[in-house]
Design a protein around this motif. Structure first.
Motif, PDB file in Angstrom:
ATOM      1  N   ALA A 211       0.829  -1.211   0.000  1.00 27.06           N
ATOM      2  CA  ALA A 211       0.000   0.000   0.000  1.00 27.06           C
ATOM      3  C   ALA A 211       0.861   1.258   0.000  1.00 27.06           C
ATOM      4  N   VAL A 212       1.925   1.256   0.786  1.00 27.98           N
ATOM      5  CA  VAL A 212       2.841   2.404   0.809  1.00 27.98           C
ATOM      6  C   VAL A 212       3.512   2.566  -0.544  1.00 27.98           C
ATOM      7  N   LEU A 213       3.864   1.464  -1.184  1.00 30.42           N
ATOM      8  CA  LEU A 213       4.457   1.529  -2.519  1.00 30.42           C
ATOM      9  C   LEU A 213       3.490   2.172  -3.498  1.00 30.42           C
ATOM     10  N   GLY A 214       2.222   1.796  -3.431  1.00 28.57           N
ATOM     11  CA  GLY A 214       1.221   2.399  -4.313  1.00 28.57           C
ATOM     12  C   GLY A 214       1.078   3.897  -4.085  1.00 28.57           C
ATOM     13  N   VAL A 215       1.081   4.300  -2.822  1.00 22.71           N
ATOM     14  CA  VAL A 215       0.967   5.731  -2.506  1.00 22.71           C
ATOM     15  C   VAL A 215       2.207   6.479  -2.974  1.00 22.71           C
ATOM     16  N   ARG A 216       3.377   5.897  -2.735  1.00 21.83           N
ATOM     17  CA  ARG A 216       4.626   6.561  -3.145  1.00 21.83           C
ATOM     18  C   ARG A 216       4.739   6.652  -4.661  1.00 21.83           C
ATOM     19  N   LEU A 217       4.272   5.642  -5.378  1.00 22.65           N
ATOM     20  CA  LEU A 217       4.331   5.684  -6.844  1.00 22.65           C
ATOM     21  C   LEU A 217       3.361   6.706  -7.415  1.00 22.65           C
ATOM     22  N   ALA A 218       2.279   6.978  -6.707  1.00 21.93           N
ATOM     23  CA  ALA A 218       1.328   7.979  -7.173  1.00 21.93           C
ATOM     24  C   ALA A 218       1.931   9.378  -7.114  1.00 21.93           C
ATOM     25  N   SER A 219       2.817   9.612  -6.150  1.00 20.27           N
ATOM     26  CA  SER A 219       3.407  10.940  -6.011  1.00 20.27           C
ATOM     27  C   SER A 219       4.796  11.046  -6.634  1.00 20.27           C
ATOM     28  N   HIS A 220       5.581   9.992  -6.605  1.00 18.95           N
ATOM     29  CA  HIS A 220       6.940  10.004  -7.167  1.00 18.95           C
ATOM     30  C   HIS A 220       7.132   8.757  -8.020  1.00 18.95           C
ATOM     31  N   THR A 221       7.244   8.946  -9.310  1.00 16.06           N
ATOM     32  CA  THR A 221       7.505   7.801 -10.178  1.00 16.06           C
ATOM     33  C   THR A 221       9.013   7.664 -10.325  1.00 16.06           C
ATOM     34  N   SER A 222       9.591   6.797  -9.522  1.00 14.61           N
ATOM     35  CA  SER A 222      11.033   6.604  -9.514  1.00 14.61           C
ATOM     36  C   SER A 222      11.339   5.122  -9.431  1.00 14.61           C
ATOM     37  N   VAL A 223      12.422   4.736 -10.089  1.00 15.13           N
ATOM     38  CA  VAL A 223      12.856   3.351 -10.016  1.00 15.13           C
ATOM     39  C   VAL A 223      13.359   3.039  -8.608  1.00 15.13           C
TER      40      VAL A 223
END
Length: 100
Positions: free
Chosen positions: A40-52
């Motif tokens: 869930a945290v990964l999903g939230v972080r990807l929504a705001s920062h698209t980083s490898v």
């Protein structure tokens, strides 16, 4: 009193704490819950920062949760606990310190 009567303890104390089976089950549940939370945290972080780096850090944390579940199933609960705590603290510290 004879010598055989002296060897018998007067009060028997029951061991406290978790049984090995309960400890394994607790680590499996903790690893599973933290796996879902990390996803869930990964999903939230990807929504705001698209980083490898975000995918890498949280992907490794999710793999670590899977390793902890498997170690717990095989009876290595202490090792699993240390890996879970250390690995997730490292992942969240990397997120806070390194990731944008």
């Amino acid at each position: 009193m004879s010598a055989s009567e002296q060897d018998i303890p007067e009060t028997e104390t029951e061991p406290t704490g978790l049984t090995p089976r309960q400890a394994r089950l607790l680590r499996i549940v903790a690893g599973s819950v933290l796996l879902v939370v990390t996803a869930a945290v990964l999903g939230v972080r990807l929504a705001s920062h698209t980083s490898v780096l975000v995918v890498g850090v949280y992907g490794l944390a999710m793999i670590l949760c899977g390793v902890v579940i498997e170690l717990s199933r095989n009876g290595r609960t202490r090792l699993a606990t240390w890996l879970l705590v250390g690995g997730l603290l490292t992942a969240f510290a990397l997120d806070w310190l390194i990731l944008p």
